[in-house]
Design an enzyme around this catalytic site. Structure first.
Site, short mmCIF file in Angstrom:
data_model
loop_
_atom_site.label_atom_id
_atom_site.label_comp_id
_atom_site.label_asym_id
_atom_site.label_seq_id
_atom_site.Cartn_x
_atom_site.Cartn_y
_atom_site.Cartn_z
N MET A 120 43.61 33.69 44.53
CA MET A 120 42.56 32.67 44.64
C MET A 120 41.63 32.93 45.83
O MET A 120 41.97 33.71 46.72
CB MET A 120 43.18 31.29 44.79
CG MET A 120 43.86 30.76 43.54
SD MET A 120 44.57 29.11 43.78
CE MET A 120 43.08 28.09 43.78
N HIS A 121 40.48 32.27 45.81
CA HIS A 121 39.58 32.07 46.96
C HIS A 121 38.75 33.28 47.36
O HIS A 121 37.77 33.13 48.09
CB HIS A 121 40.36 31.62 48.20
CG HIS A 121 41.30 30.48 48.00
ND1 HIS A 121 40.90 29.27 47.49
CD2 HIS A 121 42.64 30.37 48.23
CE1 HIS A 121 41.95 28.45 47.43
NE2 HIS A 121 43.00 29.10 47.86
N ASP A 145 46.12 32.23 40.30
CA ASP A 145 47.53 32.66 40.29
C ASP A 145 48.50 31.49 40.28
O ASP A 145 49.51 31.51 39.55
CB ASP A 145 47.83 33.63 41.44
CG ASP A 145 47.45 33.11 42.81
OD1 ASP A 145 46.99 31.94 42.94
OD2 ASP A 145 47.60 33.87 43.79
#
Length: 499
Positions: A81-82, A239
């Site tokens: 992520m991110h 995820d």
């Protein structure tokens, strides 16, 4: 027999699995790629590495499986992520991706908190942290302004890989939720946030559902992988969302306990208006119109890894934990807090450090190990306690990762969480969740729940023992006091730490 492929784009490697209609994993491959750390606190990767290693992993998967390409119905993705990927108007990458574990954005986070206050929480249901995407975007805007002006669209890591395989640009709600740009409950990009920070909403990619078909493979990708051009590609998920799907966390009361380097407690959430006041993360699920709440222990498995590296470098984890079951609850009066790298939930505190409280000359290595296992589980239980205080039911915990490899630890989780704990037969994590999204999207099942019934099998169940539950409740109350009593000490010690 038909098949689907799940791709999990992790921080250190990409994993691919081939799954048949019975949920059996018929083949799997993994390819690694490097981390780029040019300065302290920096963590980047070259998106091209993700693409090339994913294509190589898929080619190997198709080759070793001996499955005909025409029998592979679809592909889907899970991803870290991110991470921030910036593309120009020609869809070329402008710079290395800045990853979730990059910590350079503290000044941007402070300014965002001062600017928005709790208003950001109302929109995104999460507090500002260095890991999220928006602070990274602001860092590039401030430090690389000419480059940022060229930005036509941003993507998350798995979305970039999917773009390179299909030629189309999208993201989906579970990954968008980790940007701090998504209105979580309205499921739309927030013009309010974009306007206040001076970023055009036009650079936000189109939003789709995790199980939506977004295209098929480009000819050159099909040729390199051995797959067919007509192979359908599904959006996938973050995820953690895919990890939840792959563990069957698809209804109220079900919670995931995942112990890797960090530890995650993730619980299914139907009520979009439930308010945790930013104490835990609140994200969109990969299941349509659903959500999940998540607490994080930064040094869960890392605590055991630290102990092993420091005191038993030549032993396996199995050898290390032998005999721990004979040590009584409470490790003969020893308590451990797993704050080796600070903490996230419930104390977002980068200065706090770990403690071993109650040491005496009668303690040996096994007492320390028992205390560490209990301390990690107490920390995870703080997230479960927050869920229950907010009115959530936690009646089943599915345990995966390091915490599911030891029966003593599984029983410990059941006793401390005071709920049934399930160990899975064939744990594949987020890659399985991605495969399930492809299976559902391909029409194999009417719902993700139906898919989970076919794909996910329980290996064992552990139930709380009343006498243990009471002992752990007493110890947990003591454990919670340690943070308060050591916070100022650790702040004072900060200047003595090696940077």
């Amino acid at each position: 027999m038909k098949y689907v492929i799940g791709i999990d784009l992790g921080t250190s490697a990409v994993k691919t699995i081939l799954v048949n209609q019975n949920g059996k994993v018929c083949a799997e491959t993994s390819k690694r790629y490097p981390l780029i750390q040019e300065k302290a606190g920096y963590s980047e990767q070259n998106p091209e590495d993700w693409v090339q290693q994913t294509i190589e992993a898929l080619a190997e998967l198709v080759s070793i499986s001996n499955v005909q390409a025409k029998d592979i119905d679809g592909i889907s993705y899970s991803g870290q992520m991110h991470g921030l990927v910036l593309l120009d108007q020609d869809r070329q990458v402008l710079r290395n991706a800045i990853l979730w574990n990059d910590t350079r954005t503290t000044p941007q986070c402070i300014r965002m908190t001062e600017k928005f206050g709790d208003h950001l929480l109302d929109i995104t249901k999460n507090r500002v942290l260095e890991g999220f995407t928006l602070p990274k975007m602001l860092w590039v805007k401030e430090h690389e302004p000419e480059l940022f002006k060229k930005t036509a669209v941003f993507l998350l890591p798995k979305d970039y890989v999917r773009f390179r395989m299909t030629g189309v640009i999208h993201t989906e709600y579970s990954d968008a939720a980790g940007t701090l740009l998504l209105h979580i409950t309205r499921k739309e990009w927030s013009n309010d946030i974009c306007n206040q920070i001076g970023i055009s909403a036009d650079i936000c990619p189109p939003l789709v559902e995790s199980h939506d078909c977004v295209g098929s493979l480009l000819p050159h990708v099909a040729a390199k992988t051995g797959l067919l051009e007509k192979t359908k590609v599904y959006a996938g998920g973050a995820d953690n969302a895919c990890g939840a799907i792959g563990a069957g966390i698809l209804s109220s009361g079900k919670t995931l306990c995942s112990i890797g380097t960090s530890g995650v407690i993730l619980s299914y959430e139907e009520e979009k208006e439930r308010d945790f006041k930013g104490k835990v993360h609140f994200f969109n699920h990969g299941k349509k119109d659903s959500f999940y709440t998540m607490g994080v222990t930064l040094a869960a498995g890392y605590s055991l890894d630290w102990f092993k590296r420091t005191f038993a470098p030549n032993e396996s984890f199995e050898q290390l934990l032998q005999g721990v079951e004979a040590i009584p609850i409470g490790a003969n009066g020893l308590l451990y807090t797993p704050y080796l790298v600070g903490e996230r939930t419930p104390h977002a505190d980068s200065s706090i450090r770990g403690s071993l409280i109650g040491m005496d000359g009668a303690h040996n290595r096994k007492h320390f190990l028992r205390a560490i296992m209990e301390g990690i589980t107490f920390s995870l239980h703080e997230s479960i306690e927050l869920f229950r205080e907010a009115g959530k039911s936690v009646h089943t915990v599915v345990s995966i990762g390091g915490g599911a490899k030891n029966d003593t630890w599984l029983q410990m989780q059941a006793d401390i969480f005071n709920t049934r704990v399930i160990k899975l037969e064939n744990e594949q994590g987020p890659a399985m969740g991605a495969a399930m999204l492809a299976a559902f999207g391909s029409g194999w099942f009417e719902s993700l729940e139906e898919c989970a019934e076919q794909f996910i099998r329980e290996a064992a169940a552990f139930y709380p023992k009343a006498q243990n539950v009471q002992k752990y409740k007493t110890l947990f109350d003591l454990y919670k006091n340690i943070y308060t009593h050591t916070k100022d000490l650790n702040t004072a010690l900060k200047s003595f730490r090696k940077n």
